[in-house]
Design an enzyme around this catalytic site. Structure first.
Site, PDB file in Angstrom:
ATOM      1  CD  GLU A 108      -2.805  -0.762   2.537  1.00 33.73           C
ATOM      2  OE1 GLU A 108      -3.604  -1.646   2.791  1.00 33.73           O
ATOM      3  OE2 GLU A 108      -2.665   0.249   3.255  1.00 33.73           O
ATOM      4  CB  CYS A 128       4.718  -5.513   9.056  1.00 33.75           C
ATOM      5  SG  CYS A 128       5.809  -4.725  10.266  1.00 33.75           S
ATOM      6  CB  CYS A 132       1.711  -3.436  15.949  1.00 31.20           C
ATOM      7  SG  CYS A 132       3.413  -2.838  15.905  1.00 31.20           S
ATOM      8  CB  CYS A 135      -0.842  -2.720  12.770  1.00 31.81           C
ATOM      9  SG  CYS A 135      -0.273  -2.407  11.096  1.00 31.81           S
ATOM     10  CB  CYS A 350      -0.819   1.120   8.339  1.00 26.16           C
ATOM     11  SG  CYS A 350       0.537   0.092   7.861  1.00 26.16           S
TER      12      CYS A 350
END
Ligand code: SF4
Length: 364
Positions: A108, A128, A132, A135, A350
């Protein structure tokens, strides 16, 4: 075929010479791409036909396709880029190789307009590794690193979109942990900053990290004056470990000391990013603890109101609570600003657009 955007001017010149071409072909082509906005070799009319034929056979300028684009009411633009499999780009070994490849490589990129600024929020990895809890980007884990060229391409793709024009600022706040892919990130910054490239001022480039003390110390030696932002998101180790799995590997004290080393080496203050999650990290005692950390670092704080992600339990705090949090910080002498929420009417958080696209593919 080699990804042209992955090359510095020097590397491109070397490639020209190695193929019995005149080195200035590199300047001509980069001028077309970055000044005249052309990404078709055939449209580069001052480049000889023979050079154009060679360029077409040896290089690709854009590797991505735009899988989705969304524009919010406030002008925020979000694009979902799909990347060709790496085996078609033999020079690139950073993404998973054929045979182990995931179903679809997507990242993105967001453009946030504000007055005369056009800020590109870029991804540094596919997925990622940090994960987290709040997220969407970390939901599927890490699928691969992006190359410098893929990072640069995100900026160019945005500026090609209707009504966007020149990108003035870049923030590494999209998918991924930039300091876990620091070699590619630093090369991308050099290309983005170069006067033969997009010429984005280093001071207009921000790298946001969840905090890897060793990598922060290493990054402090980088010779371009970029801004460093630390995504703290919790004011004590206990809460931070609940929200950010990688907080297991380093305490806030270790991060603070790495950030002080950054300040000493670079002379530039850091920004603390603090994502406010309702009734999780937005209480009075959290604000007091955060103020203490910010004072030690002489850092300013950027407060961010959470954008909910479908399927995750965290909620957006109320305006009143956010203002109160800011007031406590300011009472303690800390410079705290609230980041304006942008693109709320599109999947703004995100990784959310990619997450939704992937869900639809699985369901169909
Ligand atoms: S918030 Fe940043 S570091 Fe954390 S999972 Fe999402 S992209 Fe990764």
């Amino acid at each position: 075929m080699q990804h042209l955007l992955d090359l510095t001017l020097e590397e491109f010149r070397d490639a020209c010479v190695a193929n019995d071409r005149r080195p200035y072909v590199a300047e001509q082509v980069l001028d077309w791409i970055h000044r005249k906005g052309t990404t078709e070799f055939d449209a580069m009319t001052n480049v000889s036909k023979s050079d154009r034929e060679w360029l077409k056979a040896a290089f690709v300028i854009f590797r991505s396709r735009i899988d989705r684009a969304q524009v919010a009411g406030d002008g925020t633009l979000k694009i979902l880029l799909g990347w060709d499999p790496p085996e078609e780009h033999s020079e690139d070994h950073s993404l998973p190789q054929a045979g182990q490849s995931p179903p679809l490589q997507q990242t993105e990129t967001v453009m946030i307009p504000a007055a005369k600024r056009r800020t590109a929020c870029v991804s540094s990895q596919v997925g990622c590794p940090v994960g987290c809890r709040f997220c969407a980007s970390g939901l599927g884990g890490l699928e691969g690193n992006l190359t410098a060229g893929q990072i640069v391409e995100q900026v160019l793709r945005l500026s090609e979109e209707e009504g966007v024009g020149r990108i003035t600022n870049v923030v590494f706040m999209g998918m991924g942990e930039p300091l876990a892919n620091d070699k590619a990130v630093m090369k991308a910054i050099r290309i983005l900053n170069a006067d033969w490239g997009p010429a984005i001022g280093a001071r207009h480039i921000t790298v946001s990290t969840v905090g890897l003390p060793k990598a922060i110390r290493r990054f402090a030696r980088f010779d371009l004056p970029v801004t460093l932002a630390l995504s703290l998101h919790a004011p004590n180790d206990q809460l931070r470990r609940l929200l950010i799995p990688w907080a297991e590997y380093s305490t806030i004290d270790e991060l603070t000391s790495a950030c002080q080393a950054w300040f000493l080496a670079s002379g530039r203050e850091i920004t603390l990013e603090y994502l406010l999650l309702r009734e999780v990290n937005d209480r009075t005692e959290h604000a007091r603890q955060l103020a203490k950390i910010a004072s030690t670092l002489r850092a300013r704080i950027n407060l961010i109101r959470y954008n909910e992600v479908k399927g995750l339990p965290y909620q957006r705090p109320s305006t009143v609570d956010v203002r109160e949090f800011q007031r406590i910080l300011r009472r303690h002498g800390v410079n705290a600003t609230i980041r304006a929420s942008r693109g709320r009417d599109i999947a703004a958080a995100c990784g959310q657009l990619r997450h939704e696209a992937r869900k639809q593919q699985t369901e169909s």
